[in-house]
Motif scaffolding. Structure first.
Motif, PDB file in Angstrom:
ATOM      1  N   TYR A  20      54.166   1.466  -1.835  1.00 45.08           N
ATOM      2  CA  TYR A  20      53.267   0.461  -2.397  1.00 45.08           C
ATOM      3  C   TYR A  20      54.004  -0.763  -2.925  1.00 45.08           C
ATOM      4  N   LEU A  23      52.562  -4.432  -3.242  1.00 46.50           N
ATOM      5  CA  LEU A  23      51.696  -4.869  -4.341  1.00 46.50           C
ATOM      6  C   LEU A  23      52.426  -5.801  -5.299  1.00 46.50           C
ATOM      7  N   TYR A  44      45.053   3.450  -5.414  1.00 45.60           N
ATOM      8  CA  TYR A  44      45.413   2.051  -5.605  1.00 45.60           C
ATOM      9  C   TYR A  44      45.177   1.615  -7.051  1.00 45.60           C
ATOM     10  N   GLN A  47      48.222   2.594  -8.872  1.00 52.20           N
ATOM     11  CA  GLN A  47      49.352   1.744  -8.504  1.00 52.20           C
ATOM     12  C   GLN A  47      49.266   0.377  -9.188  1.00 52.20           C
ATOM     13  N   ILE A  66      40.422  -4.395  -1.249  1.00 51.25           N
ATOM     14  CA  ILE A  66      40.958  -4.377  -2.613  1.00 51.25           C
ATOM     15  C   ILE A  66      41.452  -5.770  -2.963  1.00 51.25           C
TER      16      ILE A  66
END
Length: 70
Positions: A20, A23, A44, A47, A66
């Motif tokens: 991830y 991000l 998510y 995260q 998202i």
């Protein structure tokens, strides 16, 4: 069991090791789409929280969009 040792293999950066890590580069207002699963939103959400970021998500067809909102 024989183990083979290798020399001169560079260690990958930490950033490239995390699933991830993308991000961290996300800016407020940007969004992305992932396939919808029951666990996608909570995964998510965790995260984003671990990065002190906020998100919102909407299910669209069989995908989850998202957005980073803060």
């Amino acid at each position: 069991m024989d183990i083979k040792f290798d020399d001169h293999i560079p260690i990958p950066s930490k950033e490239s090791c995390y699933k991830y890590s993308f991000l961290d580069k996300m800016k407020i207002g940007q969004s992305f789409v992932v396939p919808y699963t029951v666990t996608a939103r909570p995964t998510y959400n965790q995260q984003f929280k671990s990065r002190n970021m906020k998100m919102t998500a909407r299910k669209i067809d069989n995908n989850l969009r998202i957005w980073r909102i803060a």
